[in-house]
Design an enzyme around this catalytic site. Structure first.
Site, mmCIF file in Angstrom:
data_model
loop_
_atom_site.group_PDB
_atom_site.id
_atom_site.type_symbol
_atom_site.label_atom_id
_atom_site.label_comp_id
_atom_site.label_asym_id
_atom_site.label_seq_id
_atom_site.Cartn_x
_atom_site.Cartn_y
_atom_site.Cartn_z
ATOM 1 N N HIS A 1 -29.751 -15.883 -25.194
ATOM 2 C CA HIS A 1 -30.596 -15.012 -26.025
ATOM 3 C C HIS A 1 -31.074 -13.798 -25.219
ATOM 4 O O HIS A 1 -31.006 -12.658 -25.698
ATOM 5 C CB HIS A 1 -31.794 -15.821 -26.540
ATOM 6 N N GLU A 2 -31.534 -14.035 -23.992
ATOM 7 C CA GLU A 2 -32.023 -12.934 -23.168
ATOM 8 C C GLU A 2 -30.892 -11.980 -22.794
ATOM 9 O O GLU A 2 -31.080 -10.757 -22.759
ATOM 10 C CB GLU A 2 -32.700 -13.481 -21.896
ATOM 11 N N HIS B 1 -30.299 -9.532 -25.513
ATOM 12 C CA HIS B 1 -31.181 -8.362 -25.515
ATOM 13 C C HIS B 1 -30.639 -7.265 -24.603
ATOM 14 O O HIS B 1 -30.782 -6.074 -24.896
ATOM 15 C CB HIS B 1 -32.591 -8.761 -25.054
ATOM 16 N N GLU C 1 -34.763 -9.487 -32.335
ATOM 17 C CA GLU C 1 -34.796 -10.924 -32.041
ATOM 18 C C GLU C 1 -33.700 -11.656 -32.814
ATOM 19 O O GLU C 1 -33.030 -12.538 -32.283
ATOM 20 C CB GLU C 1 -36.170 -11.505 -32.378
#
Length: 269
Positions: free
Chosen positions: A128-129, A132, A187
């Site tokens: 997930h990071e 980003h 997100e």
């Protein structure tokens, strides 16, 4: 307490620094600087590296033989080059529950997160990071952090160029970056990236579901501490867990994990 404890000496320095600045004036200047500044990917990478180097110096970093480092290398050793990004990983041995990735490819995982997350859950969170970074959300966050840290005056903002920061400003920029939040759209896109990362590498995508379930438990737990707020930057954890479940069911990858609970003992041995 701040959401992320970067280091006690930095927090002390910040107290005196805030007393010297007029916050209203600084906010207005930052707005002008934001309009004038040409902020490139190269700027984001350079400032990210400066921020991470500062944090590495001012936080306890797990050594190469530390169980946290050994576990992270085992999980992510083959992903040092991921989707065109060159990544480097370290563990901060702190009680905060968090993880982050920067535009320069630095990924930092907090030991307390590793204590409560299984391997598949950690893979999902770090994926997930990385999402980003790939989606350039971290570029936007770093630009905002830089503007706040630099407190641009009229002359420097008019130049439209990134200024050189002193050590104290770099520390402030690092903290502002960690405090940054992303939009719901950002997100959601990072969630999608994480799921696709898990699926493409044949990891159990249910780990993304149970990771968000644990964050939801943290957000509602009566024992929640003031700094264990990773869920603040990952809002609506329960809804996002359900979205992952729905997609996994559609893909035929759903396996009911049963009741999800926070572990009573550390998962990193």
């Amino acid at each position: 307490m701040k959401k992320i404890i970067v280091c006690l000496t930095f927090l002390g320095a910040m107290s005196s620094m805030n007393a010297q600045f007029n916050l209203g004036k600084a906010a207005g200047v930052v707005t002008k600087g934001a309009k004038a500044l040409t902020f490139t990917n190269e700027d984001a990478i350079k400032l990210s590296k400066e921020s991470v180097d500062w944090m590495d110096k001012n936080n306890p970093v797990a050594g190469p033989k530390d169980p946290y480092t050994v576990r992270l290398n085992k999980l992510f050793g083959k992903h040092k080059t991921q989707d065109g990004l060159n990544l480097n990983y370290k563990v901060y041995k702190v009680k905060d529950i968090n993880a982050f990735a920067c535009a320069d490819g630095s990924v930092r995982v907090f030991s307390s997160l590793m204590d409560i997350m299984t391997d598949n859950e950690l893979l999902a969170v770090i994926g997930h990071e990385i999402g980003h970074v790939k989606n350039q959300d971290t570029k936007d966050a770093m630009k905002s952090a830089y503007l706040k840290a630099a407190a641009l005056d009229a002359a420097s903002s008019a130049s439209g160029a990134v200024a050189t920061l002193n050590d104290s400003q770099i520390g402030k920029m690092a903290n502002e970056f960690l405090d940054a939040t992303h939009s719901k759209k950002q997100e959601s896109e990072a969630d999608t990236y994480s799921y696709d990362f898990m699926k493409a590498n044949k990891y159990d995508v249910v780990g993304a579901y149970t990771a968000f379930k644990k964050l939801a438990l943290l957000s509602g737990g009566s024992t929640q501490s003031g700094f264990e707020k990773m869920f603040n930057s990952h809002p609506d954890s329960e809804k996002r867990a359900q979205a992952i479940k729905k997609r996994a069911e559609k893909d035929g990858l759903w396996k009911d994990p049963g009741t999800v609970a926070l572990p009573t003992t550390k998962l990193t041995k």
